[in-house]
Design a protein around this motif. Structure first.
Motif, PDB file in Angstrom:
ATOM      1  N   PHE A 457       0.858  -1.182   0.000  1.00  0.00           N
ATOM      2  CA  PHE A 457       0.000   0.000   0.000  1.00  0.00           C
ATOM      3  C   PHE A 457       0.895   1.233   0.000  1.00  0.00           C
ATOM      4  O   PHE A 457       2.077   1.168   0.355  1.00  0.00           O
ATOM      5  CB  PHE A 457      -0.915   0.008   1.225  1.00  0.00           C
ATOM      6  CG  PHE A 457      -1.964  -1.062   1.215  1.00  0.00           C
ATOM      7  CD1 PHE A 457      -3.255  -0.783   0.782  1.00  0.00           C
ATOM      8  CD2 PHE A 457      -1.667  -2.361   1.618  1.00  0.00           C
ATOM      9  CE1 PHE A 457      -4.232  -1.775   0.754  1.00  0.00           C
ATOM     10  CE2 PHE A 457      -2.626  -3.356   1.599  1.00  0.00           C
ATOM     11  CZ  PHE A 457      -3.922  -3.058   1.169  1.00  0.00           C
ATOM     12  N   LEU A 510      -8.096  -2.673   3.837  1.00  0.00           N
ATOM     13  CA  LEU A 510      -8.530  -1.652   2.885  1.00  0.00           C
ATOM     14  C   LEU A 510      -9.952  -1.199   3.179  1.00  0.00           C
ATOM     15  O   LEU A 510     -10.274  -0.001   3.078  1.00  0.00           O
ATOM     16  CB  LEU A 510      -8.425  -2.197   1.456  1.00  0.00           C
ATOM     17  CG  LEU A 510      -8.708  -1.203   0.330  1.00  0.00           C
ATOM     18  CD1 LEU A 510      -7.766  -0.010   0.421  1.00  0.00           C
ATOM     19  CD2 LEU A 510      -8.579  -1.888  -1.027  1.00  0.00           C
ATOM     20  N   LYS A 514     -11.138   2.719   4.141  1.00  0.00           N
ATOM     21  CA  LYS A 514     -12.180   3.491   3.443  1.00  0.00           C
ATOM     22  C   LYS A 514     -13.237   4.015   4.413  1.00  0.00           C
ATOM     23  O   LYS A 514     -13.768   5.106   4.244  1.00  0.00           O
ATOM     24  CB  LYS A 514     -12.834   2.620   2.373  1.00  0.00           C
ATOM     25  CG  LYS A 514     -11.905   2.294   1.201  1.00  0.00           C
ATOM     26  CD  LYS A 514     -12.592   1.391   0.182  1.00  0.00           C
ATOM     27  CE  LYS A 514     -11.656   1.093  -0.993  1.00  0.00           C
ATOM     28  NZ  LYS A 514     -12.284   0.177  -1.979  1.00  0.00           N
ATOM     29  N   GLU A 519      -9.136  10.433   4.153  1.00  0.00           N
ATOM     30  CA  GLU A 519      -8.933  11.511   3.183  1.00  0.00           C
ATOM     31  C   GLU A 519      -9.352  12.856   3.755  1.00  0.00           C
ATOM     32  O   GLU A 519      -8.840  13.897   3.353  1.00  0.00           O
ATOM     33  CB  GLU A 519      -9.710  11.201   1.903  1.00  0.00           C
ATOM     34  CG  GLU A 519      -9.178   9.975   1.159  1.00  0.00           C
ATOM     35  CD  GLU A 519      -9.880   9.778  -0.170  1.00  0.00           C
ATOM     36  OE1 GLU A 519     -10.077  10.779  -0.883  1.00  0.00           O
ATOM     37  OE2 GLU A 519     -10.232   8.636  -0.475  1.00  0.00           O
ATOM     38  N   LEU A 524      -4.144   9.835   2.413  1.00  0.00           N
ATOM     39  CA  LEU A 524      -4.642   8.971   1.358  1.00  0.00           C
ATOM     40  C   LEU A 524      -3.857   7.671   1.386  1.00  0.00           C
ATOM     41  O   LEU A 524      -2.657   7.647   1.131  1.00  0.00           O
ATOM     42  CB  LEU A 524      -4.497   9.639  -0.015  1.00  0.00           C
ATOM     43  CG  LEU A 524      -4.959   8.787  -1.218  1.00  0.00           C
ATOM     44  CD1 LEU A 524      -6.442   8.465  -1.107  1.00  0.00           C
ATOM     45  CD2 LEU A 524      -4.656   9.512  -2.516  1.00  0.00           C
ATOM     46  N   GLU A 526      -3.838   3.870  -0.244  1.00  0.00           N
ATOM     47  CA  GLU A 526      -4.405   3.133  -1.367  1.00  0.00           C
ATOM     48  C   GLU A 526      -3.474   1.995  -1.756  1.00  0.00           C
ATOM     49  O   GLU A 526      -2.282   2.015  -1.421  1.00  0.00           O
ATOM     50  CB  GLU A 526      -4.608   4.071  -2.559  1.00  0.00           C
ATOM     51  CG  GLU A 526      -3.319   4.735  -3.044  1.00  0.00           C
ATOM     52  CD  GLU A 526      -3.556   5.734  -4.156  1.00  0.00           C
ATOM     53  OE1 GLU A 526      -4.713   5.904  -4.532  1.00  0.00           O
ATOM     54  OE2 GLU A 526      -2.574   6.334  -4.624  1.00  0.00           O
TER      55      GLU A 526
END
Length: 573
Positions: A457, A510, A514, A519, A524, A526
C-alpha cells in the motif's frame, strides 16, 4: 619485595591490604625516573590511580624522615571533581598512611562548612576536596597553602568538562611554586595539555594503556530501535542481562526521574543520581547499590562522575552521549580493575550515523545487535534457573516436606510450580515495534515470518513531508484497525511511503481504511500493487497537487510570488 622502594610504613600497609604486586600505573609512578618529578599520567579508569598517587607522594611528604611532622598546615592537596570521589580518595589514603599517623581531611560541597573549618584549624597532613569548596576555604583563610609540598589533580579532564577551570587556576596560583604537581586524567584533550604546560615543570609523561586497550575489558554493543521504544529496550536489556549492578545514563534530570519511575513501576529495584539530590540522598542511593538493595542506578553524566561501584557489570546509554570523551567516562564505570563489563548503546535508528561517529571517536569497536525479545529473555531465564539450582545439604525437615508434596503432586507439577514462582518475581519483557528501516543485508535473507505473501500500500506522504515511522505506524494502525505486528516493511521515498500488509488481511485492512475517512484528514492510503517498491534512489513521484494536502490538513506547497520564477540574468556560474 615489589614495594621495597617505598617508605617502610607505607609498604607494610599496602602489603597487609592484600596487594601482591603494583598495577602498571602504580609501578611507573614509584619508579626511579619518577622520583620527585611532576607527573602527567593517563591511565584506565579503575586501574588503581588513587593508591598510585598516594604512593607517589609518600617520599615527598616525609622528605627523608621516618615519620610525618606534627599535624599543622597541610602538606598535600588533592582536588577531585565530585563529592563521592573526594570521599573515596579520603578513605583510601587513610588506610594507606595509617601507620604514619597521617590526618586526612575532606572539604566537599554539601557538607557543613563550619565542621570543615574546625577540622582544618586542628591541623592535618592531607586535604582532599572539590574545587569550589577548596577555593572557598582558601579565600576565607581557613585553608593555608604555604606548606604544600604536592598538589594532585584527579580526573582533571572531568573537572574541566564540569567548568572548574577558573577554580583550579586560582587554587594552583595560590600554592607554592616549588611544589610537585601530579596531574591524573583518563583522557588527554588539548585543555589538559595547556594546563600541564602552565603549571608543571619538566613533567614525566606516563601512559599505561593505549586507546584501544582501555576498552579491552568492556564488551560494547549497540542496538537500533524506534525512538518511541527506548524505554522498552531498557527493560528488555535489564531482563536479558540480569546484571548484579547496572548504571543507566540519561541526558537530563527529568528523563532520569521519568525512566526511574517507569522501571520501579515494572518491578526493578532502581535508584537515581542527579544534581538535584542532597548529599544525604546521594549517599543513601549509593549505599543501596553497594548493599545490593538496589541493582539499577539511573543517572545523569555529571552526577555519575568519579563514582566507583563494585560489581557494576552493565552500562546502558539510554540517551547517546554528546561526545566521545563522555562515552568513555560513562562506559568506564564498568570493566574496572580487570573485571569484565558490558556497555550497550540504545540508538534511535535516525541517529545511527551519530552513534557510529561517537564510537569511531572513542576508538571503540561495537557489535550491532537487536534488542532481546521476550523469547530471548525467557530462554536466558531458563539457562540461569538451571545453572542456579544447587542441591547441597538437605535437612530432614526439608525432606519431610518434599515427601508430602510428592504424595499429592507429581514431580513435574512441583517443578512447574517452582518455575512459575521464579518467573512471577521477575518483571515482564516488553514488545517492541519493528518500525526501523530494514538493512539491505537483512532483506537479502528473505521476509520475516508471516510476511512471505504480502500486499503493498502507499501513503501520500514521503521524505519531503518529513514522514517518519514514529507517526506513520500509529496512523496505519488507526485507519486500518490493525496492530503494529501486522505491518511489515515501511519504505519512505521522497514523495510517498509504501508499506506491506499480509495478503490474508489486506481486504479487511482496505475496507477499514475506506470507512475511517482518512482523506478528510489529508491522508490517502491506497493499494500500490503487488510489485516491489521502486528503488530507494528513485525520487520521482506524482505531482504534489495530485496527491492532495499533506497529513494533518496542511495544504500542498504552491509557488507564491517570487517562488519558482527564473533568476534574472540566467543561472549563477
Amino acid at each position: 619485595m615489589p614495594f621495597s622502594s617505598l617508605p617502610r610504613p607505607v609498604a607494610e600497609a599496602i602489603t597487609e591490604r592484600g596487594y601482591t604486586a603494583p598495577t602498571p600505573v602504580q609501578a611507573q609512578v614509584i619508579a626511579a625516573e619518577a622520583h620527585d618529578r611532576d607527573l602527567l599520567v593517563s591511565a584506565q579508569t579503575g586501574s588503581g590511580k588513587t593508591v598510585a598517587y598516594g604512593l607517589a607522594i609518600a617520599e615527598t611528604l616525609l622528605q627523608g624522615a621516618e615519620s610525618l611532622p606534627r599535624a599543622g598546615e597541610p602538606l598535600a592537596l588533592i582536588i577531585a571533581p565530585t563529592r563521592e570521589l573526594a570521599l573515596q580518595v579520603q578513605r583510601e589514603l587513610q588506610w594507606l598512611y595509617a601507620k604514619l599517623g597521617a590526618r586526612v581531611v575532606s572539604c566537599v560541597g554539601g557538607m557543613n562548612v563550619r565542621v570543615e573549618q574546625r577540622q582544618l584549624s586542628y591541623g592535618c597532613h592531607i586535604v582532599v576536596g572539590t574545587p569550589g569548596r577548596l577555593r572557598d576555604h582558601l579565600e576565607r583563610g581557613a585553608l593555608q597553602p604555604g606548606s604544600l609540598r604536592a598538589v594532585i589533580l584527579d580526573e582533571a579532564d572531568e573537572m574541566l568538562d564540569l567548568g572548574f577551570r577558573e577554580d583550579l587556576e586560582e587554587i594552583l596560583d595560590m600554592t607554592p611554586p616549588e611544589r610537585r604537581t601530579l596531574l591524573f586524567s583518563a583522557t588527554m584533550p588539548k585543555p589538559i595539555a595547556v594546563m600541564a604546560k602552565r603549571y608543571q615543570r619538566d613533567a614525566l609523561r606516563i601512559e599505561t594503556t593505549s586507546e584501544r586497550e582501555r576498552h579491552a575489558d568492556i564488551d560494547y554493543r549497540a542496538v537500533a530501535v524506534a525512538p518511541g521504544d527506548i524505554e522498552h529496550a531498557v527493560v528488555n536489556l535489564l531482563r536479558f542481562h540480569e546484571a548484579k549492578g547496572t548504571m543507566i545514563f540519561c541526558a537530563t534530570r527529568e528523563n532520569v526521574r521519568r525512566l526511574s519511575a517507569a522501571l520501579t513501576e515494572r518491578g526493578f529495584a532502581a535508584v537515581t543520581l542527579s544534581g538535584e539530590l542532597s548529599q544525604n540522598e546521594r549517599n543513601h542511593a549509593l549505599q543501596a547499590l553497594r548493599d545490593r538493595r538496589a541493582r539499577v542506578c539511573v543517572a545523569t553524566d555529571v552526577a555519575a562522575r568519579g563514582i566507583d561501584l563494585p560489581g557494576l557489570e552493565l552500562v546502558i546509554h539510554a540517551e547517546l552521549p554528546i561526545d566521545a570523551e563522555t562515552l568513555q567516562h560513562r562506559s568506564g564505570r564498568t570493566g574496572r580493575a580487570g573485571r569484565k563489563g558490558t556497555c550497550v548503546l540504545i540508538v534511535p535508528y535516525t541517529r545511527r550515523r551519530h552513534a557510529e561517529r561517537l564510537l569511531r571517536g572513542a576508538h571503540v569497536q561495537a557489535t550491532w545487535d537487536k534488542v532481546p525479545t521476550a523469547e530471548d529473555i525467557y530462554a536466558r531465564d531458563e539457562e540461569r534457573l538451571v545453572d542456579s539450582l544447587e542441591v547441597g545439604e538437605v535437612s530432614d525437615e526439608d525432606l519431610a516436606v518434599a515427601r508430602k508434596l510428592l504424595e499429592t503432586r507429581s514431580a513435574e507439577e512441583i517443578a512447574a510450580a517452582f518455575v512459575r514462582s521464579q518467573r512471577q518475581s521477575l518483571p515482564a519483557p516488553e514488545e517492541l515495534a519493528d518500525a526501523a528501516p530494514v538493512p539491505q543485508a537483512a532483506r537479502e535473507q528473505g521476509p520475516r515470518p508471516g510476511f512471505e505473501d504480502t500486499a503493498w500500500f502507499r501513503i501520500n506522504a514521503g521524505r519531503n513531508d518529513n514522514a517518519d515511522p514514529r507517526w506513520l505506524l500509529p496512523l496505519i494502525c488507526r485507519h486500518g484497525h490493525i496492530t503494529k505486528r501486522d505491518v511489515g516493511a515501511i519504505r519512505i521515498f521522497s514523495t510517498e511511503t509504501r508499506f506491506e500488509i499480509p495478503r490474508g488481511i489486506a481486504a479487511k485492512f482496505l475496507s477499514a481504511v475506506k470507512k475511517s475517512g482518512g482523506e478528510q484528514e489529508g491522508v490517502l492510503i491506497e493499494p500500490a500493487g503487488d510489485a516491489p517498491p521502486p528503488p530507494r534512489n528513485d525520487r520521482r513521484g506524482p505531482p504534489r497537487d495530485s496527491r492532495g494536502p499533506r497529513p494533518g490538513g496542511r495544504p500542498p506547497y504552491k509557488a507564491g510570488p517570487g517562488r519558482g520564477a527564473p533568476r534574472r540574468g540566467g543561472p549563477r556560474g
